[in-house]
Design an enzyme around this catalytic site. Structure first.
Site, PDB file in Angstrom:
ATOM      1  N   LYS A  13     107.167   2.690 -40.468  1.00 26.13           N
ATOM      2  CA  LYS A  13     106.907   2.076 -39.244  1.00 26.13           C
ATOM      3  C   LYS A  13     105.314   2.138 -38.769  1.00 26.13           C
ATOM      4  CE  LYS A  13     110.000   4.310 -36.992  1.00 26.13           C
ATOM      5  NZ  LYS A  13     110.412   5.458 -37.945  1.00 26.13           N
ATOM      6  N   ARG A  88     115.509   3.470 -29.007  1.00 25.78           N
ATOM      7  CA  ARG A  88     116.362   4.055 -30.382  1.00 25.78           C
ATOM      8  C   ARG A  88     117.532   4.761 -29.834  1.00 25.78           C
ATOM      9  NH1 ARG A  88     111.370   7.173 -32.559  1.00 25.78           N
ATOM     10  NH2 ARG A  88     112.795   8.533 -33.989  1.00 25.78           N
ATOM     11  N   ARG A 127     104.082  13.649 -46.024  1.00 27.36           N
ATOM     12  CA  ARG A 127     103.123  13.033 -45.000  1.00 27.36           C
ATOM     13  C   ARG A 127     102.105  14.049 -44.650  1.00 27.36           C
ATOM     14  NH1 ARG A 127     105.482   9.932 -40.443  1.00 27.36           N
ATOM     15  NH2 ARG A 127     106.960  11.942 -40.233  1.00 27.36           N
ATOM     16  N   ARG A 155     102.957  17.206 -39.408  1.00 23.97           N
ATOM     17  CA  ARG A 155     103.491  17.098 -38.307  1.00 23.97           C
ATOM     18  C   ARG A 155     104.656  18.409 -38.526  1.00 23.97           C
ATOM     19  NH1 ARG A 155     105.319  11.254 -37.249  1.00 23.97           N
ATOM     20  NH2 ARG A 155     107.473  12.044 -36.453  1.00 23.97           N
ATOM     21  N   ARG A 166     116.604  14.104 -37.730  1.00 22.26           N
ATOM     22  CA  ARG A 166     116.336  12.850 -37.291  1.00 22.26           C
ATOM     23  C   ARG A 166     116.953  11.766 -38.186  1.00 22.26           C
ATOM     24  NH1 ARG A 166     110.347  14.490 -38.970  1.00 22.26           N
ATOM     25  NH2 ARG A 166     109.978  12.069 -38.826  1.00 22.26           N
TER      26      ARG A 166
HETATM   27  P1  AP5 Z   1     105.206   6.459 -41.751  1.00 21.44           P
HETATM   28  O1  AP5 Z   1     104.435   5.132 -41.643  1.00 21.44           O
HETATM   29  O2  AP5 Z   1     104.572   7.726 -40.972  1.00 21.44           O
HETATM   30  O3  AP5 Z   1     106.595   6.618 -41.300  1.00 21.44           O
HETATM   31  P2  AP5 Z   1     107.505   6.246 -39.743  1.00 21.44           P
HETATM   32  O4  AP5 Z   1     108.428   5.366 -39.844  1.00 21.44           O
HETATM   33  O5  AP5 Z   1     106.322   6.016 -38.781  1.00 21.44           O
HETATM   34  O6  AP5 Z   1     108.006   7.583 -39.592  1.00 21.44           O
HETATM   35  P3  AP5 Z   1     108.103   8.606 -38.563  1.00 21.44           P
HETATM   36  O7  AP5 Z   1     108.348   9.802 -38.939  1.00 21.44           O
HETATM   37  O8  AP5 Z   1     106.917   8.599 -37.456  1.00 21.44           O
HETATM   38  O9  AP5 Z   1     109.437   8.206 -37.457  1.00 21.44           O
HETATM   39  P4  AP5 Z   1     110.301   8.828 -36.712  1.00 21.44           P
HETATM   40  O10 AP5 Z   1     110.891   7.614 -36.030  1.00 21.44           O
HETATM   41  O11 AP5 Z   1     110.970   9.988 -37.211  1.00 21.44           O
HETATM   42  O12 AP5 Z   1     109.075   9.603 -35.771  1.00 21.44           O
HETATM   43  P5  AP5 Z   1     108.183   9.317 -34.249  1.00 21.44           P
HETATM   44  O13 AP5 Z   1     106.974   9.780 -34.326  1.00 21.44           O
HETATM   45  O14 AP5 Z   1     108.797   7.856 -33.875  1.00 21.44           O
HETATM   46  O15 AP5 Z   1     105.382   6.950 -43.443  1.00 21.44           O
HETATM   47  C1  AP5 Z   1     105.965   8.039 -43.430  1.00 21.44           C
HETATM   48  C2  AP5 Z   1     105.394   8.652 -44.853  1.00 21.44           C
HETATM   49  O16 AP5 Z   1     105.604   7.904 -46.124  1.00 21.44           O
HETATM   50  C3  AP5 Z   1     103.788   8.775 -44.793  1.00 21.44           C
HETATM   51  O17 AP5 Z   1     103.311   9.872 -45.632  1.00 21.44           O
HETATM   52  C4  AP5 Z   1     103.346   7.612 -45.685  1.00 21.44           C
HETATM   53  O18 AP5 Z   1     102.049   7.615 -46.030  1.00 21.44           O
HETATM   54  C5  AP5 Z   1     104.464   7.306 -46.438  1.00 21.44           C
HETATM   55  N1  AP5 Z   1     104.798   5.889 -46.761  1.00 21.44           N
HETATM   56  C6  AP5 Z   1     104.688   4.862 -45.901  1.00 21.44           C
HETATM   57  N2  AP5 Z   1     105.154   3.682 -46.570  1.00 21.44           N
HETATM   58  C7  AP5 Z   1     105.362   3.987 -47.756  1.00 21.44           C
HETATM   59  C8  AP5 Z   1     105.939   3.059 -48.848  1.00 21.44           C
HETATM   60  N3  AP5 Z   1     105.946   2.014 -48.797  1.00 21.44           N
HETATM   61  N4  AP5 Z   1     105.866   3.815 -49.955  1.00 21.44           N
HETATM   62  C9  AP5 Z   1     105.703   5.174 -50.000  1.00 21.44           C
HETATM   63  N5  AP5 Z   1     105.279   5.775 -49.146  1.00 21.44           N
HETATM   64  C10 AP5 Z   1     105.113   5.415 -47.945  1.00 21.44           C
HETATM   65  O19 AP5 Z   1     109.342  10.293 -33.406  1.00 21.44           O
HETATM   66  C11 AP5 Z   1     109.081  11.705 -33.375  1.00 21.44           C
HETATM   67  C12 AP5 Z   1     109.905  12.490 -32.367  1.00 21.44           C
HETATM   68  O20 AP5 Z   1     109.377  12.050 -31.210  1.00 21.44           O
HETATM   69  C13 AP5 Z   1     111.314  11.892 -32.684  1.00 21.44           C
HETATM   70  O21 AP5 Z   1     112.265  12.769 -33.352  1.00 21.44           O
HETATM   71  C14 AP5 Z   1     111.955  12.519 -31.105  1.00 21.44           C
HETATM   72  O22 AP5 Z   1     111.965  13.728 -30.977  1.00 21.44           O
HETATM   73  C15 AP5 Z   1     110.657  11.958 -30.248  1.00 21.44           C
HETATM   74  N6  AP5 Z   1     110.710  10.443 -29.914  1.00 21.44           N
HETATM   75  C16 AP5 Z   1     110.226   9.499 -30.287  1.00 21.44           C
HETATM   76  N7  AP5 Z   1     110.528   8.054 -29.797  1.00 21.44           N
HETATM   77  C17 AP5 Z   1     111.719   8.454 -28.928  1.00 21.44           C
HETATM   78  C18 AP5 Z   1     112.583   7.861 -28.348  1.00 21.44           C
HETATM   79  N8  AP5 Z   1     112.183   6.356 -28.243  1.00 21.44           N
HETATM   80  N9  AP5 Z   1     113.514   8.388 -27.746  1.00 21.44           N
HETATM   81  C19 AP5 Z   1     113.571   9.649 -27.714  1.00 21.44           C
HETATM   82  N10 AP5 Z   1     112.736  10.389 -28.476  1.00 21.44           N
HETATM   83  C20 AP5 Z   1     111.725   9.946 -28.905  1.00 21.44           C
HETATM   84 MG    MG Z   2     105.687   7.068 -37.044  1.00 20.73          MG
END
Ligand code: AP5
Ligand code: MG
Length: 210
Positions: A13, A88, A127, A155, A166
């Site tokens: 994402k 979410r 990552r 992270r 997660r």
């Molecule tokens: P990346 O692009 O970083 O993936 P992502 O989908 O953004 O993954 P996240 O881990 O950021 O998602 P998340 O939803 O768990 O975390 P968030 O920060 O929102 O890619 C991942 C890796 O894969 C990278 O190394 C990249 O290089 C690689 N990659 C990308 N594309 C690729 C491909 N095509 N092929 C191969 N490799 C690839 O949330 C974190 C925390 O915040 C949550 O757990 C929660 O505690 C809190 N939080 C956030 N939002 C909320 C909410 N709305 N409500 C409640 N808590 C929340």
């Molecule tokens: Mg992300």
């Protein structure tokens, strides 16, 4: 353009959103990034979010909803936005719907980025990110250039254990919001497996209908 990105942790994402917002000139609003900035700054919000995030659990809705409602009310989001990581939960989706309806606005598209569970742990544990630019890398799939390799960070929630929690949370709490948007006819599903450029091409096709 008002867009939402839904997908499991590590679906790509953040990687893809960074590319899309340049094209559409809209702000990339990532709740994860906002919480991480608050944790780093040691604000009351950051203190509230920290323990939840580290364990791979969601931050409570009442905290998250208020934060996002305030953010999408800011000037730069009036012409559109890319929401990454919000909503979410069902209450988050309902709150967003109410806020947009009250303003006479609606979402244009919900992008659902699909990646099977068995690819997720490798993506997450490999990552790395550049604390200076926010650029996202992967030790195998997208290694950081040598000039910045010494400063990239991992992270705290990118452990295998937190990742599995997660992922489970995604299936139990986030996937159920997709039918809510399907009923509105605005869901575009995109296969997130393959090189990041291939995924970008698929997203572009899904958005333009080509
Ligand atoms: P990346 O692009 O970083 O993936 P992502 O989908 O953004 O993954 P996240 O881990 O950021 O998602 P998340 O939803 O768990 O975390 P968030 O920060 O929102 O890619 C991942 C890796 O894969 C990278 O190394 C990249 O290089 C690689 N990659 C990308 N594309 C690729 C491909 N095509 N092929 C191969 N490799 C690839 O949330 C974190 C925390 O915040 C949550 O757990 C929660 O505690 C809190 N939080 C956030 N939002 C909320 C909410 N709305 N409500 C409640 N808590 C929340
Ligand atoms: Mg992300």
């Amino acid at each position: 353009m008002r867009m939402i990105f839904i997908g499991p942790p590590g679906a790509g994402k953040g990687t893809q959103a960074a590319r899309l917002v340049e094209r559409y000139a809209i702000p990339h609003i990532s709740t994860g990034d906002m919480f991480r900035a608050a944790v780093a700054a040691g604000t009351p919000l950051g203190k509230q979010a920290d323990a939840h995030m580290r364990d791979g659990r969601l931050v409570p809705d009442e905290v998250t909803i208020g934060l996002v409602m305030e953010r999408i009310g800011q000037d730069d989001a009036q012409g559109g936005f890319m929401l990454d990581g919000f909503p979410r939960t069902v209450p988050q989706a309902e709150a967003l719907d109410r806020a947009l309806s009250a303003a006479g606005l609606q979402l244009d598209v919900v992008l659902v980025l699909e990646v099977p569970d068995d690819l997720i742990v490798d993506r997450i544990t490999g990552r790395r990110s550049d604390p200076e630019t926010g650029e996202i890398y992967h030790v195998t799939f997208n290694p950081p250039p040598p000039s910045i390799a010494g400063r990239v960070i991992q992270r705290r929630d990118d452990t295998e254990e937190a990742c599995r929690r997660r992922l489970a949370g995604f299936h139990s709490q986030t996937a159920p919001i997709v039918p809510f948007y399907e009923a509105k006819g605005i869901v575009r599903r995109v296969d997130g497996v393959g090189a990041p450029d291939e995924v970008t091409t698929r997203i572009t096709a899904a958005l333009t209908g080509s």
